[in-house]
Design an enzyme around this catalytic site. Structure first.
Site, PDB file in Angstrom:
ATOM      1  CB  SER A   1      29.536  -6.162 -13.660  1.00 53.41           C
ATOM      2  OG  SER A   1      30.488  -6.857 -14.422  1.00 53.41           O
TER       3      SER A   1
HETATM    4  N1  SAH Z   1      33.966  -9.146 -12.503  1.00 50.64           N
HETATM    5  C1  SAH Z   1      34.500  -7.840 -12.813  1.00 50.64           C
HETATM    6  C2  SAH Z   1      34.073  -7.379 -14.179  1.00 50.64           C
HETATM    7  C3  SAH Z   1      35.195  -6.715 -14.920  1.00 50.64           C
HETATM    8  S1  SAH Z   1      34.917  -6.442 -16.641  1.00 50.64           S
HETATM    9  C4  SAH Z   1      34.145  -6.838 -11.728  1.00 50.64           C
HETATM   10  O1  SAH Z   1      33.325  -7.166 -10.845  1.00 50.64           O
HETATM   11  O2  SAH Z   1      34.701  -5.739 -11.728  1.00 50.64           O
HETATM   12  C5  SAH Z   1      35.569  -7.916 -17.363  1.00 50.64           C
HETATM   13  C6  SAH Z   1      37.024  -8.207 -17.172  1.00 50.64           C
HETATM   14  O3  SAH Z   1      37.335  -9.332 -17.989  1.00 50.64           O
HETATM   15  C7  SAH Z   1      37.988  -7.099 -17.593  1.00 50.64           C
HETATM   16  O4  SAH Z   1      38.780  -6.727 -16.500  1.00 50.64           O
HETATM   17  C8  SAH Z   1      38.824  -7.748 -18.706  1.00 50.64           C
HETATM   18  O5  SAH Z   1      40.172  -7.338 -18.704  1.00 50.64           O
HETATM   19  C9  SAH Z   1      38.680  -9.230 -18.387  1.00 50.64           C
HETATM   20  N2  SAH Z   1      38.943 -10.153 -19.497  1.00 50.64           N
HETATM   21  C10 SAH Z   1      38.683  -9.967 -20.823  1.00 50.64           C
HETATM   22  N3  SAH Z   1      39.073 -11.053 -21.535  1.00 50.64           N
HETATM   23  C11 SAH Z   1      39.598 -11.941 -20.637  1.00 50.64           C
HETATM   24  C12 SAH Z   1      40.194 -13.234 -20.750  1.00 50.64           C
HETATM   25  N4  SAH Z   1      40.368 -13.835 -21.934  1.00 50.64           N
HETATM   26  N5  SAH Z   1      40.612 -13.863 -19.618  1.00 50.64           N
HETATM   27  C13 SAH Z   1      40.493 -13.253 -18.415  1.00 50.64           C
HETATM   28  N6  SAH Z   1      39.955 -12.028 -18.235  1.00 50.64           N
HETATM   29  C14 SAH Z   1      39.510 -11.373 -19.333  1.00 50.64           C
END
Ligand code: SAH
Length: 202
Positions: free
Chosen positions: A52
């Protein structure tokens, strides 16, 4: 990054700013994009996912009004960057990631960097993590089209959740507060997160 992109845009929670100063974002991005680690953008982390934008991380965490003794659930570990910041702010972080490879990478990274108060799980976060509920706060890093009901049940009375909701590209970041068992919802701003995916396909 913290002064120019985060403080200057209005984030004033001292603890959030301090935690963001402490966590090296370049450790959480692939080698190919390390030179851009301190720009205020999301960046690719593989598997079609992104780390993010730093400002959005700060904005979400500021709205949770976190205290040092809190236990927080994060859905979407991704690179682990936001979980690492949370680990500086609260007592215990629980984070679920649906893509196994990202879960494995974050597990190894946290071990290597010595983060000890983050518990990770691989799986669909829709059901939350009932074994460790209730949580003082919940932060969701991918956008579902509705608020998962189990998360509301796992939020402590008086607790707060920040979650992007809506079909891409029309998503809003919501602040949800649980007061006397009821939900109070407020739209914070329009956002663009990766979609919240489901293991079961529903
Ligand atoms: N907090 C992270 C943001 C990553 S983007 C950071 O700081 O890098 C969001 C993430 O949510 C992705 O890695 C994606 O695979 C995950 N995601 C999507 N749907 C999900 C679900 N149902 N349960 C858990 N994770 C999920």
């Amino acid at each position: 990054m913290v002064v120019q992109q985060i403080e200057r845009r209005g984030i004033c929670d001292r603890r959030v700013l301090e935690a963001m100063r402490e966590v090296p974002r370049h450790e959480f991005v692939p080698t190919a994009v390390k030179t851009r680690a301190y720009k205020d953008h999301p960046l690719p982390i593989g598997f079609g996912q992104t780390i993010s934008q730093p400002y959005i991380v700060a904005f979400m965490l500021e709205h949770l009004l976190l205290r040092a003794k809190d236990r927080v659930l994060e859905l979407g570990t991704g690179s682990g960057y936001q979980a690492a910041i949370l680990s500086k702010l609260v007592a215990q972080v629980f984070s679920i990631e649906i893509i196994d490879e990202l879960n494995h990478r974050a597990t190894a990274d946290f071990q290597r960097m010595g983060y000890r108060n983050i518990l990770l799980k691989s799986g669909d976060g829709y059901e939350g993590w009932p074994e460790f509920a209730p949580f003082d706060a919940i932060v969701v890093a991918a956008a579902p089209d509705h608020i998962p009901q189990p998360l509301i049940g796992q939020l402590r009375e008086g607790g707060r959740m920040v979650i992007p909701v809506g079909d891409t590209p029309d998503q809003n970041l919501l602040l949800v507060e649980k007061r006397s068992g009821a939900m109070r919802k407020r739209v914070l701003c329009p956002v663009r997160f990766v979609p919240f995916t489901r293991k079961s396909g529903d």
